[in-house]
Design a protein around this motif. Sequence first.
Motif, PDB file in Angstrom:
ATOM      1  N   THR A  96       0.800  -1.213   0.000  1.00 36.56           N
ATOM      2  CA  THR A  96       0.000   0.000   0.000  1.00 36.56           C
ATOM      3  C   THR A  96       0.839   1.271   0.000  1.00 36.56           C
ATOM      4  OG1 THR A  96      -1.638  -1.237   1.307  1.00 36.56           O
ATOM      5  CG2 THR A  96      -1.946   1.138   1.142  1.00 36.56           C
ATOM      6  N   GLY A  97       2.043   1.203   0.551  1.00 35.65           N
ATOM      7  CA  GLY A  97       2.826   2.410   0.782  1.00 35.65           C
ATOM      8  C   GLY A  97       3.614   2.945  -0.401  1.00 35.65           C
ATOM      9  N   GLU A  98       3.491   2.318  -1.562  1.00 34.54           N
ATOM     10  CA  GLU A  98       4.136   2.797  -2.793  1.00 34.54           C
ATOM     11  C   GLU A  98       5.654   2.941  -2.642  1.00 34.54           C
ATOM     12  OE1 GLU A  98       2.170   6.104  -4.636  1.00 34.54           O
ATOM     13  OE2 GLU A  98       0.160   5.357  -4.122  1.00 34.54           O
ATOM     14  N   VAL A  99       6.241   2.028  -1.882  1.00 35.04           N
ATOM     15  CA  VAL A  99       7.674   2.105  -1.618  1.00 35.04           C
ATOM     16  C   VAL A  99       8.487   1.955  -2.892  1.00 35.04           C
ATOM     17  CG1 VAL A  99       9.597   0.911  -0.488  1.00 35.04           C
ATOM     18  CG2 VAL A  99       7.494   1.363   0.767  1.00 35.04           C
ATOM     19  N   ALA A 100       8.116   1.013  -3.744  1.00 38.89           N
ATOM     20  CA  ALA A 100       8.894   0.796  -4.974  1.00 38.89           C
ATOM     21  C   ALA A 100       8.937   2.067  -5.825  1.00 38.89           C
ATOM     22  CB  ALA A 100       8.305  -0.362  -5.763  1.00 38.89           C
ATOM     23  N   PHE A 181       5.292   9.553  10.637  1.00 38.36           N
ATOM     24  CA  PHE A 181       4.067   9.936   9.943  1.00 38.36           C
ATOM     25  C   PHE A 181       2.882   9.512  10.810  1.00 38.36           C
ATOM     26  CE2 PHE A 181       7.042   8.172   6.575  1.00 38.36           C
ATOM     27  CZ  PHE A 181       7.755   9.353   6.456  1.00 38.36           C
ATOM     28  N   SER A 182       2.188  10.499  11.368  1.00 46.25           N
ATOM     29  CA  SER A 182       1.105  10.222  12.328  1.00 46.25           C
ATOM     30  C   SER A 182       1.610   9.290  13.424  1.00 46.25           C
ATOM     31  CB  SER A 182      -0.116   9.600  11.629  1.00 46.25           C
ATOM     32  OG  SER A 182      -0.655  10.472  10.685  1.00 46.25           O
ATOM     33  N   GLY A 183       2.790   9.573  13.938  1.00 52.41           N
ATOM     34  CA  GLY A 183       3.425   8.690  14.904  1.00 52.41           C
ATOM     35  C   GLY A 183       2.971   8.918  16.332  1.00 52.41           C
ATOM     36  N   VAL A 184       3.073   7.864  17.121  1.00 56.09           N
ATOM     37  CA  VAL A 184       2.748   7.916  18.549  1.00 56.09           C
ATOM     38  C   VAL A 184       3.987   8.472  19.260  1.00 56.09           C
ATOM     39  CG1 VAL A 184       2.111   6.559  20.570  1.00 56.09           C
ATOM     40  CG2 VAL A 184       1.162   5.984  18.316  1.00 56.09           C
ATOM     41  N   LEU A 185       3.984   9.775  19.553  1.00 53.75           N
ATOM     42  CA  LEU A 185       5.187  10.443  20.035  1.00 53.75           C
ATOM     43  C   LEU A 185       5.135  10.839  21.506  1.00 53.75           C
ATOM     44  CD1 LEU A 185       6.107  12.731  16.984  1.00 53.75           C
ATOM     45  CD2 LEU A 185       6.687  10.321  17.422  1.00 53.75           C
ATOM     46  N   ILE A 300       1.656   8.325   2.692  1.00 59.43           N
ATOM     47  CA  ILE A 300       2.417   8.284   1.434  1.00 59.43           C
ATOM     48  C   ILE A 300       2.891   9.681   1.068  1.00 59.43           C
ATOM     49  CG2 ILE A 300       2.217   7.871  -1.045  1.00 59.43           C
ATOM     50  CD1 ILE A 300       0.241   5.584  -0.319  1.00 59.43           C
ATOM     51  N   ARG A 301       1.994  10.659   1.189  1.00 56.89           N
ATOM     52  CA  ARG A 301       2.385  12.038   0.876  1.00 56.89           C
ATOM     53  C   ARG A 301       3.486  12.522   1.822  1.00 56.89           C
ATOM     54  NH1 ARG A 301      -1.987  16.783   1.528  1.00 56.89           N
ATOM     55  NH2 ARG A 301      -1.481  16.409   3.719  1.00 56.89           N
ATOM     56  N   PHE A 303       5.645  10.664   3.435  1.00 57.48           N
ATOM     57  CA  PHE A 303       6.877   9.928   3.106  1.00 57.48           C
ATOM     58  C   PHE A 303       7.605  10.593   1.943  1.00 57.48           C
ATOM     59  CE2 PHE A 303       8.584   5.714   1.217  1.00 57.48           C
ATOM     60  CZ  PHE A 303       9.804   5.890   1.851  1.00 57.48           C
ATOM     61  N   GLU A 304       6.860  10.945   0.930  1.00 52.28           N
ATOM     62  CA  GLU A 304       7.471  11.601  -0.231  1.00 52.28           C
ATOM     63  C   GLU A 304       8.078  12.945   0.158  1.00 52.28           C
ATOM     64  OE1 GLU A 304       6.480  12.019  -4.973  1.00 52.28           O
ATOM     65  OE2 GLU A 304       4.797  11.842  -3.545  1.00 52.28           O
ATOM     66  N   ARG A 305       7.380  13.693   0.999  1.00 47.07           N
ATOM     67  CA  ARG A 305       7.899  14.988   1.449  1.00 47.07           C
ATOM     68  C   ARG A 305       9.127  14.837   2.342  1.00 47.07           C
ATOM     69  NH1 ARG A 305       2.190  18.041   3.197  1.00 47.07           N
ATOM     70  NH2 ARG A 305       1.491  18.526   1.060  1.00 47.07           N
ATOM     71  N   ALA A 306       9.204  13.734   3.102  1.00 51.42           N
ATOM     72  CA  ALA A 306      10.288  13.559   4.052  1.00 51.42           C
ATOM     73  C   ALA A 306      11.567  13.026   3.404  1.00 51.42           C
ATOM     74  CB  ALA A 306       9.862  12.599   5.162  1.00 51.42           C
ATOM     75  N   LEU A 307      11.477  12.413   2.237  1.00 52.23           N
ATOM     76  CA  LEU A 307      12.624  11.750   1.645  1.00 52.23           C
ATOM     77  C   LEU A 307      13.848  12.664   1.481  1.00 52.23           C
ATOM     78  CD1 LEU A 307      11.069   9.293  -0.959  1.00 52.23           C
ATOM     79  CD2 LEU A 307      12.500   8.718   1.023  1.00 52.23           C
ATOM     80  N   PRO A 308      13.685  13.916   1.037  1.00 54.87           N
ATOM     81  CA  PRO A 308      14.883  14.780   0.918  1.00 54.87           C
ATOM     82  C   PRO A 308      15.596  15.015   2.249  1.00 54.87           C
ATOM     83  CG  PRO A 308      13.061  15.688  -0.345  1.00 54.87           C
ATOM     84  CD  PRO A 308      12.494  14.588   0.500  1.00 54.87           C
ATOM     85  N   LEU A 309      14.862  14.977   3.340  1.00 55.94           N
ATOM     86  CA  LEU A 309      15.477  15.137   4.665  1.00 55.94           C
ATOM     87  C   LEU A 309      16.073  13.835   5.151  1.00 55.94           C
ATOM     88  CD1 LEU A 309      14.182  17.068   7.710  1.00 55.94           C
ATOM     89  CD2 LEU A 309      14.522  14.604   7.959  1.00 55.94           C
ATOM     90  N   LEU A 310      15.404  12.729   4.856  1.00 61.31           N
ATOM     91  CA  LEU A 310      15.881  11.438   5.330  1.00 61.31           C
ATOM     92  C   LEU A 310      17.204  11.069   4.693  1.00 61.31           C
ATOM     93  CD1 LEU A 310      12.535   9.420   5.346  1.00 61.31           C
ATOM     94  CD2 LEU A 310      13.982   9.828   7.346  1.00 61.31           C
ATOM     95  N   LEU A 311      17.266  11.145   3.381  1.00 63.59           N
ATOM     96  CA  LEU A 311      18.483  10.765   2.646  1.00 63.59           C
ATOM     97  C   LEU A 311      18.758  11.800   1.558  1.00 63.59           C
ATOM     98  CD1 LEU A 311      17.885   6.917   2.335  1.00 63.59           C
ATOM     99  CD2 LEU A 311      19.541   8.048   3.788  1.00 63.59           C
ATOM    100  N   PRO A 312      19.310  12.943   1.924  1.00 65.32           N
ATOM    101  CA  PRO A 312      19.552  14.009   0.944  1.00 65.32           C
ATOM    102  C   PRO A 312      20.636  13.606  -0.078  1.00 65.32           C
ATOM    103  CG  PRO A 312      20.544  14.554   3.065  1.00 65.32           C
ATOM    104  CD  PRO A 312      19.748  13.307   3.269  1.00 65.32           C
TER     105      PRO A 312
END
Length: 312
Positions: A96-100, A181-185, A300-301, A303-312
């Motif tokens: 479901t998460g469109e990882v590929a 993403f919507s994490g229990v923090l 999913i949205r 995740f896509e927005r976070a990717l540049p911060l996760l692995l620039p």
Amino acid sequence: MKKILAWLVLVVTVTGCQGAAESAVPPPVRSAAAIVSQEAVDGRTDHLEIDSPAAGGRRSVWVVKPAGWKPGSTGWRALYLLHGCCAGGAWDWLRTGEVARLTARLGAVVIVPEGGSMGWYADWRDGPGWETFHMTEVPRLVEPRYGVGTRRAVAGFSMGGHGAFVYAARHPGMFEAAASFSGVLDTRDDVPGYRAFMADNGVDTEDLWGDPSAWPEHNPADLLGRLKGVRLYASSGDGDPGPLDPRRGSAPERGDGPADPTEAAIMRQNRNFARAAEKAGVKVTTDFYGNGTHTWPYWIRSFERALPLLLP
């Protein structure tokens, strides 16, 4: 009579020494974790089964290889993805998460481990050792197999967002970035509520985190001091239907409160976390996007927005 008494004393003494010696013998050491099977799901994705002493049996890990990966290649970055609770599991990320699609040009090995439907990314006081499985066994077995270097990031949704920040805090230097993403923090925002939620899902929090006085060791809002220097991203909606929710005619009438109370409670926790981070001098990139529910389109949205911060 004296001879009989002396013999009894000798027997008791020897027997006692043998019992002490036997009790001092350490329990047998369990064999090390091992990969017991590997299957290609598609051209980029492998499914591994690991026999895990920590997690108490065979556990699944999915690995999504980057474009250009070849056997023997090295120096790849790693992105660990952690799943949410209650249903679906790690396979949710791939199904479901469109990882590929989202990682096609990332240049990183994506590692998606099973974490139990209610594992909560911890070594239970009485139960499986998910933290040891994820942070010791999986890296030792999977990373060399796929040529992972020294750069890693971790992300997750819901329970997995909790796990991403907890692991980044409790294993300093392992991850350079973490996203939720919507994490229990902030589990301590509502201790009775979490105890009731866990009980409804067959979990005794005493077996998981122990007494509430021990919860800070597994609560992201209490671990902020250990997250300094880690690039952090946290996103959440307010629980009301937003632009990514299905529209079926006019909005239904409802009473007071948000349509999705789970996401609303998580937004409150995320705001608690952000305030605590500001007070602690820890930088967090937040995306509190207003209307939105506890559902995949928003994760999913994010995740896509976070990717540049996760692995620039």
